[in-house]
Design a protein around this motif. Structure first.
Motif, PDB file in Angstrom:
ATOM      1  N   ILE A  56       0.856  -1.187   0.000  1.00  0.00           N
ATOM      2  CA  ILE A  56       0.000   0.000   0.000  1.00  0.00           C
ATOM      3  C   ILE A  56       0.892   1.237   0.000  1.00  0.00           C
ATOM      4  O   ILE A  56       1.698   1.436   0.913  1.00  0.00           O
ATOM      5  CB  ILE A  56      -0.949  -0.002   1.208  1.00  0.00           C
ATOM      6  N   ASP A  57       0.760   2.036  -1.036  1.00  0.00           N
ATOM      7  CA  ASP A  57       1.565   3.237  -1.203  1.00  0.00           C
ATOM      8  C   ASP A  57       1.116   4.338  -0.250  1.00  0.00           C
ATOM      9  O   ASP A  57      -0.044   4.397   0.176  1.00  0.00           O
ATOM     10  CB  ASP A  57       1.435   3.710  -2.660  1.00  0.00           C
ATOM     11  N   CYS A  77       7.387  -1.073   3.075  1.00  0.00           N
ATOM     12  CA  CYS A  77       8.793  -0.709   2.913  1.00  0.00           C
ATOM     13  C   CYS A  77       9.063   0.526   3.766  1.00  0.00           C
ATOM     14  O   CYS A  77       8.139   1.231   4.179  1.00  0.00           O
ATOM     15  CB  CYS A  77       9.143  -0.464   1.450  1.00  0.00           C
ATOM     16  N   GLY A  78      10.335   0.779   4.012  1.00  0.00           N
ATOM     17  CA  GLY A  78      10.724   1.898   4.864  1.00  0.00           C
ATOM     18  C   GLY A  78      10.258   3.247   4.366  1.00  0.00           C
ATOM     19  O   GLY A  78       9.913   4.132   5.152  1.00  0.00           O
ATOM     20  N   ASP A 101       4.232  -3.583  11.510  1.00  0.00           N
ATOM     21  CA  ASP A 101       5.200  -4.528  12.087  1.00  0.00           C
ATOM     22  C   ASP A 101       4.875  -5.986  11.786  1.00  0.00           C
ATOM     23  O   ASP A 101       5.751  -6.834  11.896  1.00  0.00           O
ATOM     24  CB  ASP A 101       5.323  -4.320  13.592  1.00  0.00           C
ATOM     25  N   ILE A 102       3.637  -6.282  11.427  1.00  0.00           N
ATOM     26  CA  ILE A 102       3.306  -7.674  11.099  1.00  0.00           C
ATOM     27  C   ILE A 102       3.238  -7.909   9.589  1.00  0.00           C
ATOM     28  O   ILE A 102       2.965  -9.011   9.145  1.00  0.00           O
ATOM     29  CB  ILE A 102       2.001  -8.133  11.784  1.00  0.00           C
ATOM     30  N   MET A 103       3.505  -6.867   8.805  1.00  0.00           N
ATOM     31  CA  MET A 103       3.552  -7.008   7.347  1.00  0.00           C
ATOM     32  C   MET A 103       4.922  -7.532   6.927  1.00  0.00           C
ATOM     33  O   MET A 103       5.887  -7.486   7.696  1.00  0.00           O
ATOM     34  CB  MET A 103       3.301  -5.657   6.672  1.00  0.00           C
ATOM     35  N   ILE A 104       4.997  -8.003   5.703  1.00  0.00           N
ATOM     36  CA  ILE A 104       6.286  -8.398   5.134  1.00  0.00           C
ATOM     37  C   ILE A 104       7.056  -7.120   4.829  1.00  0.00           C
ATOM     38  O   ILE A 104       6.573  -6.241   4.121  1.00  0.00           O
ATOM     39  CB  ILE A 104       6.089  -9.215   3.840  1.00  0.00           C
ATOM     40  N   ASN A 105       8.240  -7.011   5.412  1.00  0.00           N
ATOM     41  CA  ASN A 105       9.073  -5.835   5.213  1.00  0.00           C
ATOM     42  C   ASN A 105      10.080  -6.097   4.097  1.00  0.00           C
ATOM     43  O   ASN A 105      10.803  -7.084   4.134  1.00  0.00           O
ATOM     44  CB  ASN A 105       9.819  -5.486   6.507  1.00  0.00           C
ATOM     45  N   CYS A 127      10.536  -1.837  -4.558  1.00  0.00           N
ATOM     46  CA  CYS A 127      10.252  -2.678  -3.384  1.00  0.00           C
ATOM     47  C   CYS A 127       9.110  -3.638  -3.697  1.00  0.00           C
ATOM     48  O   CYS A 127       9.177  -4.820  -3.361  1.00  0.00           O
ATOM     49  CB  CYS A 127       9.905  -1.808  -2.177  1.00  0.00           C
ATOM     50  N   ALA A 128       8.071  -3.122  -4.338  1.00  0.00           N
ATOM     51  CA  ALA A 128       6.933  -3.970  -4.698  1.00  0.00           C
ATOM     52  C   ALA A 128       7.361  -5.057  -5.676  1.00  0.00           C
ATOM     53  O   ALA A 128       6.980  -6.222  -5.522  1.00  0.00           O
ATOM     54  CB  ALA A 128       5.806  -3.126  -5.296  1.00  0.00           C
TER      55      ALA A 128
END
Length: 134
Positions: free
Chosen positions: A8-9, A39-40, A64-68, A103-104
């Motif tokens: 999500i952008d 992403c950061g 914090d629970i998403m794929i980073n 990143c995506a």
């Protein structure tokens, strides 16, 4: 079979906030069949604008629970190459958008965004509404 993940952008989160909606409410619906990616850059762009610290902590808990997506030299090389290629074709896009798109791509994710710049980035899969993903 699970569907493609979604990143999500910042523009999606920000537009939701500007229209008085909490973007966190859509996450459970997206997560039914998709992994959620962060992403950061999105964390920083969105997090810096959240005025209420309690709401900011809610966002942190969700992120914090998403794929980073890990940022390393290979990702930055992809961003550099992508911006170089786009520039040579007369498309000078914001570096942040190209970074988020890379990143995506690294995560194999679709970008949920309101920013049409993403449509010009080769290999970037884009959804302009959450309804396209649910």
């Amino acid at each position: 079979m699970a569907k493609e993940p979604v990143l999500i952008d910042s523009s999606f989160y920000i537009r939701q906030a500007r229209t008085g909606r909490n973007a966190l409410h859509i996450l459970p619906y997206l997560a039914v069949e998709r992994d959620l990616v962060i992403c950061g850059m999105v964390r920083c762009e969105v997090g810096r604008g959240i005025k209420d610290n309690s709401l900011r902590q809610d966002f942190h808990a969700a992120w914090d629970i998403m794929i980073n997506v890990i940022t390393d030299d290979r990702l930055w090389e992809m961003v550099e190459q992508t911006t170089w290629d786009l520039d040579r074709h007369g498309l000078v896009l914001p570096l942040q958008d190209v970074f988020i798109a890379c990143c995506a791509k690294r995560a194999g994710a679709i970008v949920l965004t309101h920013d049409r710049h993403f449509l010009s980035i080769p290999g970037c899969k884009v959804a302009l509404t959450s309804e396209e993903l649910i």
